[in-house]
Structures are given as structure tokens and as C-alpha cells.
Design an enzyme around this catalytic site. Structure first.
Site, PDB file in Angstrom:
ATOM      1  N   ASP A  68      32.990  81.539 -57.413  1.00 58.67           N
ATOM      2  CA  ASP A  68      31.986  81.745 -58.466  1.00 58.67           C
ATOM      3  C   ASP A  68      31.260  83.096 -58.460  1.00 58.67           C
ATOM      4  O   ASP A  68      30.878  83.591 -57.403  1.00 58.67           O
ATOM      5  CB  ASP A  68      30.839  80.726 -58.318  1.00 58.67           C
ATOM      6  CG  ASP A  68      31.313  79.331 -58.078  1.00 58.67           C
ATOM      7  OD1 ASP A  68      32.503  79.075 -58.184  1.00 58.67           O
ATOM      8  OD2 ASP A  68      30.444  78.485 -57.762  1.00 58.67           O
ATOM      9  N   TRP A 116      39.283  79.145 -49.407  1.00 57.05           N
ATOM     10  CA  TRP A 116      37.855  78.835 -49.406  1.00 57.05           C
ATOM     11  C   TRP A 116      37.434  78.438 -47.998  1.00 57.05           C
ATOM     12  O   TRP A 116      38.093  77.620 -47.352  1.00 57.05           O
ATOM     13  CB  TRP A 116      37.568  77.693 -50.389  1.00 57.05           C
ATOM     14  CG  TRP A 116      36.107  77.442 -50.536  1.00 57.05           C
ATOM     15  CD1 TRP A 116      35.259  78.073 -51.389  1.00 57.05           C
ATOM     16  CD2 TRP A 116      35.307  76.530 -49.781  1.00 57.05           C
ATOM     17  NE1 TRP A 116      33.970  77.614 -51.213  1.00 57.05           N
ATOM     18  CE2 TRP A 116      33.978  76.664 -50.237  1.00 57.05           C
ATOM     19  CE3 TRP A 116      35.573  75.617 -48.755  1.00 57.05           C
ATOM     20  CZ2 TRP A 116      32.923  75.919 -49.715  1.00 57.05           C
ATOM     21  CZ3 TRP A 116      34.518  74.874 -48.240  1.00 57.05           C
ATOM     22  CH2 TRP A 116      33.213  75.030 -48.721  1.00 57.05           C
ATOM     23  N   PHE A 132      26.082  79.017 -50.505  1.00 59.79           N
ATOM     24  CA  PHE A 132      26.779  78.629 -51.738  1.00 59.79           C
ATOM     25  C   PHE A 132      26.156  79.338 -52.941  1.00 59.79           C
ATOM     26  O   PHE A 132      25.217  80.117 -52.821  1.00 59.79           O
ATOM     27  CB  PHE A 132      26.713  77.110 -51.915  1.00 59.79           C
ATOM     28  CG  PHE A 132      27.736  76.343 -51.111  1.00 59.79           C
ATOM     29  CD1 PHE A 132      28.398  76.909 -50.028  1.00 59.79           C
ATOM     30  CD2 PHE A 132      28.038  75.021 -51.438  1.00 59.79           C
ATOM     31  CE1 PHE A 132      29.345  76.178 -49.297  1.00 59.79           C
ATOM     32  CE2 PHE A 132      28.975  74.287 -50.726  1.00 59.79           C
ATOM     33  CZ  PHE A 132      29.626  74.859 -49.645  1.00 59.79           C
ATOM     34  N   SER A 133      26.653  78.967 -54.107  1.00 66.48           N
ATOM     35  CA  SER A 133      26.315  79.693 -55.333  1.00 66.48           C
ATOM     36  C   SER A 133      24.841  79.681 -55.674  1.00 66.48           C
ATOM     37  O   SER A 133      24.093  78.777 -55.289  1.00 66.48           O
ATOM     38  CB  SER A 133      27.095  79.099 -56.500  1.00 66.48           C
ATOM     39  OG  SER A 133      28.410  79.551 -56.418  1.00 66.48           O
ATOM     40  N   ASP A 177      23.623  75.223 -56.518  1.00 69.58           N
ATOM     41  CA  ASP A 177      23.847  76.219 -57.565  1.00 69.58           C
ATOM     42  C   ASP A 177      22.602  76.505 -58.398  1.00 69.58           C
ATOM     43  O   ASP A 177      22.598  76.382 -59.629  1.00 69.58           O
ATOM     44  CB  ASP A 177      25.018  75.798 -58.478  1.00 69.58           C
ATOM     45  CG  ASP A 177      26.262  75.431 -57.673  1.00 69.58           C
ATOM     46  OD1 ASP A 177      26.361  75.876 -56.511  1.00 69.58           O
ATOM     47  OD2 ASP A 177      27.123  74.701 -58.191  1.00 69.58           O
TER      48      ASP A 177
HETATM   49  C1  FRU Z   1      31.684  75.835 -57.829  1.00 69.91           C
HETATM   50  C2  FRU Z   1      31.242  75.547 -56.406  1.00 69.91           C
HETATM   51  C3  FRU Z   1      29.746  75.437 -56.359  1.00 69.91           C
HETATM   52  C4  FRU Z   1      29.443  75.786 -54.940  1.00 69.91           C
HETATM   53  C5  FRU Z   1      30.467  76.836 -54.645  1.00 69.91           C
HETATM   54  C6  FRU Z   1      30.942  76.859 -53.219  1.00 69.91           C
HETATM   55  O1  FRU Z   1      32.917  76.449 -57.928  1.00 69.91           O
HETATM   56  O2  FRU Z   1      31.866  74.378 -55.935  1.00 69.91           O
HETATM   57  O3  FRU Z   1      29.233  74.184 -56.749  1.00 69.91           O
HETATM   58  O4  FRU Z   1      28.147  76.268 -54.769  1.00 69.91           O
HETATM   59  O5  FRU Z   1      31.548  76.603 -55.512  1.00 69.91           O
HETATM   60  O6  FRU Z   1      31.742  77.961 -52.977  1.00 69.91           O
END
Ligand code: FRU
Length: 492
Positions: A47, A71, A106-107, A165
Site C-alpha cells: 500500500d 510480504w 502497517f499502513s 490503516d
Molecule cells: C492492505 C493491508 C493493510 C495493512 C497492510 C499491511 O493491503 O493489508 O490493511 O495495514 O496491508 O502491509
């Protein structure tokens, strides 16, 4: 990819990440790398995060794992740009190196306050997710300030394992924050908080909750004002497919309506998917100093085979798009800055299209094409790109289905996918066909294809892994006409 320095070993850090990047850049195979899209220097990107303008430039942060094309423990990588086309790599902004984010940063988003740039991100430890803050006074180095919204600040019926997020925006003197969440009954939700100082946050309300997300939450919400309405974005996991809409396992949707921040209520008047292609997720927007809402998004999709991983990298961003609202619908067009990079213009008018039309000098893999088709009486009319022999990706109008179809099933590379996804090779959208004409604007960049239909009424984004650079037009079971065509090389 060859690893030249031991970086992991249990201790992550931004400096370690940057050293690793320097030592491993040369090991990335350049074959499928884009030229005018943001990509990870090495390793993995998902993201976009913290997309904003600050200190005289645009900032794009992103979910980043430097140490491999998969990831894993999430960092925030960082690019800056003056024009959304050329990207300058900056030092890694965040690494999972604090006690409250050992399992990932995370995001999230960013916001300017008192001349400082604040990052608000999800800090992860084990299965616990919370929202944390970091700050920078130069837009390069960030200092973490700790958790500001722990899971305890969720409503009682929400899971502390799915709370992520954060997107911060201002209304008047207050900051508001949207985040994805999930009820203990498994319903995806968007929750709203408010704060006067970014440090103390108060829960306002649940903006959205339903059982339409069948396997997860509303990831990466966003909200902005545009064309007299409020636009709410979210990327729901496992959203139910409706006809030709929401065909990916994870969709990105927009809702038009009115947001009442006081009560925390979003009155929705319309909802639709943002992009009808294969590779588009987690969009985030920013407002530029000249008043444009610019959107960027991840140009990949979860739970699919990513062919570039064998070259040492995976994931990229779309070419950022300017948004507008017309006739109660969202329209998208590529950022205008891309036009500065047009070279070698070529034009054609009134070309009759048969089963295969090759046009002189119309080929390439880093190009922009703008054309209007008179659909004639053909059953299928369109364009093939990245073509060589039997290999191509095609975008065409199918008269019987009355749909525009993006078909990459013949590109010569198979994209394996999640069992719940119907396929990863054909996507469709419906556009309004007026006077039997269809307009397309297409951007190719080595292994990507972004299609804007009828002036941005719909878009379709997909990666194409093919060895060809041919571009041809075709009409099947009838004839059609290319009314006009402009083609440019994009050279950055
Ligand atoms: C969306 C997501 C978010 C999370 C991030 C982790 O693609 O799953 O919800 O914060 O990627 O990398």
C-alpha cells in the site's frame, strides 16, 4: 536475489534497511521494471502510505519489506517527487524497531501540523493492532512518539486484532481519523475518531458496518471533499462480486455522500468500484497546493503469483490520477504532469479496422495512446498491446455483452491466484456507449497497462508480463473505424 549483507537477524532498523538497499540494488533484475511508476528499490512494496505535500515536494511512503520480494515485517519506504512521474528514493522512514511495533509498521497516513510532518500508522505486536504516531521536522528523518489509539479505545464489540490503516484529515480545527475495524461477529467496519492535537483521540462513531465483506475488514479507508460531496474510499477484503463489479478478491470502492463529522455519520448516495482491472488496491489521496485531489494506489493484488519476485522485487504504484466528480460519479485522469514526458508524437485519422491493423510506428512498451473508436457493426473491437506472435493483452468492446473487456489470458505468463478468485486473466466494466463510439487512453510502462475509458468514466489497471512490444487494432465479425489516434513515447 543474492543477499550481500546480513540485515535481519532479529533486529530491524531504518539504517540497516538503507544499507541493505545500497548493497543489493545491483542484484535486482531490470527486465520488467517500470520507468515512470514508483517501485521498491529492492524487495517488496504494497500500500501507499502518508501520501502528502510537505517541505516543497510530494511524499509517498509505502509498505516496504526490503529483505525479499515477499510480504514480511513492514517498514515504511519513502519516495519524494515534484511531478508524480520521477521518484527520488529517500531514507527508509520507519522500521519495526519499537517495543510497540515489533511485528510491523502497517499502513497509515500523514498530516502537516505546526510545520511538522506527522505519520500515523498501525503498530503491530503479535495479533494486536493499534495506531501510533511519528514526527519529522525535515520530511526525511522521523522520530516515533508512541501509540496514540490502543485497541482499548475501540467500541466493546470490536476485535483488537483488526484495527488498522488510520487516515487523518482536518475539518475546521479538529483532526479526524478513519480506520478499518471488525466486530466480534465478523462484520467489516469503518470507525471514526477525533482529536485536537493528534495525541489524544476520542471515538466518534462507526461510519459503516455491514456483512458485505465476507472475509475481512474495510482496509485503508480515506475521505475527502470533491465536487460538492464527500467521497469515502475503502478497500474491503472479500467483497461480494456483483455481475462484472468487484471481481477481485479484494476490491477498492468509493462512496459518494455527505459526512457529518459531528455525529460520525456518512449518508451514502452512491457506491461503486474505483477500478475494474486486476491490479489496483488500497488507494490513498492527497490535495495538492493547486487544489487537485490526486490518488495513488498499489498496482498489484493480494494472493496472486507475482512474476517479478524472481527478479528481486514485487509491487508498484499506479501512475497517480486526478479525481473529479461529474454527474454523481467519480472520474479519473492521469496526472497532467505526465504530458511533459511525451515524445515522438504520431497521429492517425479515419482508419478502417479489420481483423488486424498495424499502424506505422505505433508500437512500444513505454507509451501513451489516446484514441476514439467508431464501433461500426463489429462484434468485438479493440486494441492488442504487448503483442508478439500469439502473445498479447487485449482491451476491447464486446457488443453482445455490452462490456469493455481487459483480457490478459494470452500474455504468455500465467498468474496463479487465490482459490476464491474466479480467474486472474479477464476483467470487465460497463461504460456508456454514445453514438456507437468508445474513447480510450492507455499508458504502458514495460509491464503495466492502465486504461482510462470515455474520459475517465471507468478505468482498468493490470500488469502484463509479455515479451512483445506490438500494438495492433482489431475488429471481429464486422468492421469498425479508428476515428483518431495519438501516440507518444513516454521518456523520463
Ligand atoms: C492492505 C493491508 C493493510 C495493512 C497492510 C499491511 O493491503 O493489508 O490493511 O495495514 O496491508 O502491509
Amino acid at each position: 536475489m543474492k543477499v550481500n549483507t546480513t540485515a535481519t537477524g532479529g533486529s530491524y532498523g531504518t539504517k540497516t534497511a538503507d544499507l541493505y538497499i545500497v548493497h543489493n540494488l545491483a542484484a535486482v533484475n531490470g527486465n520488467s521494471r517500470h520507468t515512470y511508476h514508483a517501485m521498491p528499490p529492492v524487495g517488496w512494496m504494497n500500500d501507499p502510505n502518508g501520501f502528502n505535500e510537505a517541505f516543497g515536494k510530494y511524499h509517498l511512503f509505502y509498505q516496504f519489506y526490503p529483505y525479499g520480494p515477499t510480504w514480511d515485517s513492514m517498514h515504511w519506504g519513502h519516495y519524494t517527487t515534484q511531478d508524480f512521474v520521477k521518484w527520488k528514493l529517500e531514507p527508509t522512514a520507519l522500521a519495526p524497531d519499537a517495543s510497540y511495533d515489533t511485528d510491523g509498521c502497517f499502513s497509515g497516513s500523514s498530516v502537516l501540523s505546526d510545520g511538522k510532518l506527522y505519520l500515523i500508522y498501525t503498530s503491530v505486536v503479535g495479533d494486536r493492532q493499534a495506531q501510533a504516531l511519528a514526527v519529522s521536522s525535515d520530511g526525511v528523518r522521523f522520530e516515533k512518539l508512541g501509540v496514540v489509539i490502543p485497541g482499548e479505545k475501540l467500541p466493546k464489540n470490536c476485535l483488537k486484532t483488526d484495527f488498522r490503516d488510520p487516515k487523518v484529515f482536518r475539518r475546521g480545527k479538529m483532526f479526524y481519523l478513519l480506520a478499518g475495524a471488525m466486530s466480534d461477529a465478523g462484520e467489516g467496519m469503518i470507525v471514526l475518531y477525533r482529536s485536537a492535537d493528534l495525541a489524544k483521540w476520542e471515538f466518534v462513531n462507526v461510519l459503516r458496518k455491514d456483512n458485505f465483506t465476507t472475509r475481512g475488514i474495510y482496509e485503508c479507508p480515506d475521505c475527502f471533499e470533491l465536487g460538492g460531496c464527500d467521497v469515502l474510499f475503502a478497500s474491503p477484503q472479500g467483497y461480494k462480486t456483483q455481475d462484472w463489479r468487484f471481481e477481485n478478491v479484494q476490491s477498492s470502492i468509493y462512496m459518494l455522500g455527505k459526512l457529518d463529522v459531528e455525529r460520525g455519520v456518512f449518508e451514502k448516495t452512491y457506491e461503486d468500484e474505483i477500478d475494474g482491472g486486476f491490479d489496483f488496491y488500497a488507494p490513498q489521496t492527497m490535495k495538492t497546493h493547486d487544489g487537485r485531489i490526486v490518488m495513488i494506489a498499489w498496482m498489484q493484488m493480494w494472493q496472486r503469483y507475482m512474476p517479478t519476485a524472481k527478479h528481486g522485487w514485487a509491487g508498484a504504484m499506479i501512475l497517480p490520477r486526478e479525481l473529479s466528480v461529474k454527474d454523481c460519479r467519480l472520474y479519473q485522469s492521469p496526472v497532467r504532469e505526465i504530458e511533459r514526458y511525451r515524445w515522438n508524437p504520431i497521429g492517425f485519422h479515419n482508419v478502417k479496422i479489420g481483423s488486424r491493423n498495424e499502424l506505422t510506428k505505433v508500437n512500444g512498451t513505454k507509451v501513451e495512446l489516446i484514441f476514439t473508436l467508431d464501433l461500426g457493426d463489429a462484434k468485438r473491437v479493440g486494441i492488442k498491446v504487448y503483442q508478439k506472435g500469439e502473445h498479447d493483452a487485449r482491451i476491447y468492446y464486446d457488443r453482445e455483452k455490452d462490456l469493455v473487456i481487459f483480457d490478459r489470458s494470452r500474455m504468455g505468463t500465467e498468474i496463479t491466484h487465490d482459490a476464491e478468485e474466479k480467474d486472474a486473466s479477464v476483467r470487465s466494466v460497463k461504460v456508456e456507449i454514445k453514438e456507437n463510439k468508445l474513447g480510450m487512453r492507455i499508458f504502458l510502462d514495460v509491464s503495466s497497462c492502465e486504461v482510462f475509458l470515455n474520459g475517465g468514466e471507468r478505468t482498468m489497471t493490470g500488469n502484463v508480463y509479455s515479451d512483445g512490444d506490438g500494438i495492433t487494432f482489431f475488429a471481429e465479425e464486422g468492421s469498425a473505424k479508428l476515428i483518431d489516434l495519438e501516440k507518444y513515447d513516454i521518456v523520463v
